[in-house]
Design a protein around this motif. Sequence first.
Motif, PDB file in Angstrom:
ATOM      1  N   ARG A   1      18.293  11.972 -16.953  1.00 14.00           N
ATOM      2  CA  ARG A   1      18.442  12.571 -15.624  1.00 14.00           C
ATOM      3  C   ARG A   1      18.557  11.509 -14.516  1.00 14.00           C
ATOM      4  O   ARG A   1      18.019  11.656 -13.419  1.00 14.00           O
TER       5      ARG A   1
ATOM      6  N   ASP B   1      22.926  20.537 -18.584  1.00  7.96           N
ATOM      7  CA  ASP B   1      21.576  19.970 -18.531  1.00  7.96           C
ATOM      8  C   ASP B   1      21.325  19.043 -19.714  1.00  7.96           C
ATOM      9  O   ASP B   1      20.709  17.990 -19.567  1.00  7.96           O
TER      10      ASP B   1
ATOM     11  N   TRP C   1      23.024  15.749 -19.095  1.00 10.34           N
ATOM     12  CA  TRP C   1      22.293  14.953 -18.115  1.00 10.34           C
ATOM     13  C   TRP C   1      21.033  14.365 -18.741  1.00 10.34           C
ATOM     14  O   TRP C   1      20.641  13.229 -18.448  1.00 10.34           O
ATOM     15  N   ALA C   2      20.398  15.137 -19.621  1.00 10.82           N
ATOM     16  CA  ALA C   2      19.171  14.674 -20.263  1.00 10.82           C
ATOM     17  C   ALA C   2      19.421  13.426 -21.112  1.00 10.82           C
ATOM     18  O   ALA C   2      18.516  12.594 -21.269  1.00 10.82           O
TER      19      ALA C   2
END
Length: 217
Positions: A208, A200, A203-204
């Motif tokens: 995103r 995550d 991806w951030a």
Amino acid sequence: DASFYLVRVTAPAALTLVASGVEIARERAGQEQVVIFAAGPMRDFYLAAGEGLEPVSTTVGQTTVRSYAHPARRAGSELALETAAKALAIFSTRFGLYPYSEFEVVSTPMRALGIEYPGMTGIALALYEADAEVLGAPANVVLESTVAHEVGHQWFYNLVGNDEIDAPWLDESLVQYITGLYYRDAYNTSAEASYRASWDSRWARIDREAIPIGRPS
């Protein structure tokens, strides 16, 4: 397709050669070395060469595992060796025995964190710097996850084949998943959850962005 390889390499004698498969012959001719490697069945053949690369080694079952780096990066090389040995043992238990008699990890200059090839992997030099940070984490933490990930490719794209250039999501998604299993088996479910949480944060960093998965490398 998987193939058998018989590769004859002529190179300066000062270079350390690290390749897929096993060395079956070597001779010195003046300032050159001539080395023959045999490999297979494998989906690629990879050769790395450098001056001053020194190996550390161990065994996992019937497999000799070696990690190559310059002496200044010895601590990172030993961590890479330890990780590769644990990952080979874990994945052999889960997915079937690693099929080759050797596995090599070699520190190489590259922009990726690591690149998989049958029987060996190249790992970025930056991950061997003891006090460095990579992707916002200590280099040794990223080194362990990268080596475990690249070992996973010995099963997924190599043994279970796919086109890793034109359809990389097939093997990369599986190998990211089984790297989590490495953390579960080597440590505990909390370590696995922490590894999965890192996806995550990665991806951030690209806000995103909804990038389609089915694109070529």
